[in-house]
Design an enzyme around this catalytic site. Structure first.
Site, PDB file in Angstrom:
ATOM      1  N   ARG A  38     -25.129  -4.609  17.089  1.00  0.00           N
ATOM      2  CA  ARG A  38     -24.167  -5.383  17.491  1.00  0.00           C
ATOM      3  C   ARG A  38     -22.761  -4.507  18.080  1.00  0.00           C
ATOM      4  O   ARG A  38     -22.201  -5.001  19.020  1.00  0.00           O
ATOM      5  CB  ARG A  38     -23.828  -6.415  16.573  1.00  0.00           C
ATOM      6  CG  ARG A  38     -22.896  -7.675  17.072  1.00  0.00           C
ATOM      7  CD  ARG A  38     -22.756  -8.954  16.617  1.00  0.00           C
ATOM      8  NE  ARG A  38     -21.918  -9.945  16.910  1.00  0.00           N
ATOM      9  CZ  ARG A  38     -20.655 -10.183  16.449  1.00  0.00           C
ATOM     10  NH1 ARG A  38     -20.104  -9.448  15.734  1.00  0.00           N
ATOM     11  NH2 ARG A  38     -20.232 -11.183  17.267  1.00  0.00           N
ATOM     12  N   VAL A  70     -18.436 -12.548  22.489  1.00  0.00           N
ATOM     13  CA  VAL A  70     -19.664 -12.163  22.000  1.00  0.00           C
ATOM     14  C   VAL A  70     -19.727 -13.112  20.868  1.00  0.00           C
ATOM     15  O   VAL A  70     -18.824 -13.239  19.873  1.00  0.00           O
ATOM     16  CB  VAL A  70     -19.894 -10.988  21.412  1.00  0.00           C
ATOM     17  CG1 VAL A  70     -21.157 -10.745  20.870  1.00  0.00           C
ATOM     18  CG2 VAL A  70     -19.810  -9.863  22.795  1.00  0.00           C
ATOM     19  N   SER A  71     -20.741 -14.469  20.962  1.00  0.00           N
ATOM     20  CA  SER A  71     -20.621 -15.199  19.746  1.00  0.00           C
ATOM     21  C   SER A  71     -20.638 -14.759  18.507  1.00  0.00           C
ATOM     22  O   SER A  71     -21.387 -13.781  18.318  1.00  0.00           O
ATOM     23  CB  SER A  71     -21.637 -16.304  20.189  1.00  0.00           C
ATOM     24  OG  SER A  71     -21.302 -16.993  21.603  1.00  0.00           O
ATOM     25  N   ALA A  72     -20.626 -15.661  17.534  1.00  0.00           N
ATOM     26  CA  ALA A  72     -20.826 -15.356  16.244  1.00  0.00           C
ATOM     27  C   ALA A  72     -22.342 -15.055  15.974  1.00  0.00           C
ATOM     28  O   ALA A  72     -23.115 -16.000  16.446  1.00  0.00           O
ATOM     29  CB  ALA A  72     -20.378 -16.473  15.182  1.00  0.00           C
TER      30      ALA A  72
END
Length: 398
Positions: A38, A70-72
């Site tokens: 990530r 950038v989503s959780a």
């Protein structure tokens, strides 16, 4: 992990955390998360931040409004599990960032195709750079309006929308295969929920209803009907559609006489009923919004955390409240607070809470039906036709 934890250790720790929490439930999604680092998609922040289970905002407007993120990881995993993509699938992603596209590319494999579309060329450029650094070169990146068709990649087996929508674009449905699936964060009457849609004859049926928040969709067709009306110091009313509230009348009501109506409906603190109660009230109350307060609000005016569902008329306002139902505060009772106006508003509000308790508390919850060709009717016992552009949407309870 300690301060000196490596990217590999932090990466493995995140995957294990998502497994233990139940967000990752299939080997395919677990493998994708384990294969895609990530931190490559959120450059410029500390490694520990990159592997924290939280969203990272990657672009903001001059006033600070988030434009891209950038989503959780927990939310990314939830969406991938809901999407249920398989090797060989063609997938369309609306709203890019690179990370989700890389995970999808891993899931669909060499025989599959992933198209990631964003309205912002800068976002696409950043996604391209991140994908290159991660060694992912199979994703097709496009710049364009996500509410429009992308015909040369369809039909798609799966479409995932990673920006907050307030309506369903007809193109998303028309470009899906017969057994296709659409996962989209949708805001309905001010409530943000993650929904999964599948075809059911001449219409589409969506459910899931996970609480979620996303950067809102941009572009000429991106409707944002949410409005905020200040009601004096420390109080604001958020509402989505319908006639505007009379701010002066309601501000006056809030500093006047206060009345409480208690329902006898009690819930345990771990039951998590608030999200479904909010949806119920959004369905049955013709005038619906959410009351938010801060510490500077007038004495006795206190909204629930996250905002209290509320209804109002020309002279008063009523909103949801709760109080401890036992000495240990392990259970709470739902009630209604009324300021000004006719008492019948609060009585009806409380009555609807009792109906939810009697008829729907242990039930399957609502479904959202989409009718691409129009002409829907509220055939369910309790339902609401939502006022939105695009395909007709009906929120229905069994």
């Amino acid at each position: 992990m300690g301060i000196g934890s490596t990217a590999a250790e932090l990466h493995a720790g995140l995957v294990e955390e998502l497994r233990k929490s139940g967000r990752i439930t299939t080997p395919e999604v677990a493998d994708a998360f384990a294969a895609v680092p990530r931190h490559l998609f959120v450059p410029g922040i500390p490694l520990k931040e990159a592997y924290r289970d939280d969203a990272v905002f990657t672009k903001r407007a001059p006033d600070g409004t988030p434009l891209s993120s950038v989503s959780a990881p927990w939310l990314v995993a939830t969406m991938l599990e809901r999407l249920d993509a398989a090797p060989g699938d063609r997938v369309l992603e609306i709203g890019s960032g690179g990370y989700n596209a890389a995970l999808l590319s891993r899931i669909v494999g060499e025989k599959g195709e992933v198209t990631s579309l964003d309205i912002d060329p800068e976002v696409i450029d950043r996604a391209e750079s991140a994908l290159r650094s991660a060694g992912v070169d199979e994703v097709r990146l496009l710049t364009g309006d996500g509410t429009l068709a992308v015909p040369d990649g369809g039909p798609y087996d799966r479409t995932v929308v990673t920006v907050q929508a307030t309506s369903i674009a007809l193109a998303w449905l028309e470009q899906l295969t017969a057994d296709g699936r659409l996962v989209v964060p949708l805001r309905l009457r001010g409530l943000g929920r993650l929904l999964t849609f599948v075809r059911a004859g001449d219409h589409w049926v969506g459910d899931g209803w996970d609480l979620c928040g996303f950067v809102r969709m941009r572009g000429p067709a991106a409707l944002d009907p949410m409005a905020t009306t200040p009601l004096g110091e420390g109080v604001r009313l958020r509402w989505d559609g319908g006639p505007p509230p009379d701010a002066d009348a309601l501000t006056t009501a809030l500093v006047g006489e206060r009345h409480e109506v208690w329902t006898g409906v009690t819930v345990g603190v771990t039951e998590g009923t608030r999200p479904v109660v909010d949806l119920w009230l959004a369905t049955v109350l013709d005038v619906f919004g959410r009351l938010h307060t801060t510490g500077t609000a007038p004495a006795g005016v206190r909204a629930l955390p996250g905002g209290s569902p509320a209804t109002w008329d020309g002279t008063g306002l009523a909103h949801l409240t709760m109080r401890p139902a036992d000495p240990g505060a392990s259970r709470f009772e739902y009630g209604v607070v009324r300021y000004g106006g006719d008492a019948s508003t609060a009585v009806e509000f409380a009555h609807q809470l009792r109906i939810w308790d009697r008829d729907h508390r242990d039930g399957p919850g609502p479904v959202l039906r989409i009718f691409p060709r129009g002409g829907p009717e509220c055939a369910a016992r309790v339902c609401r036709l939502l006022d939105r552009p695009g395909p007709a949407m009906v929120l229905a309870w069994p």
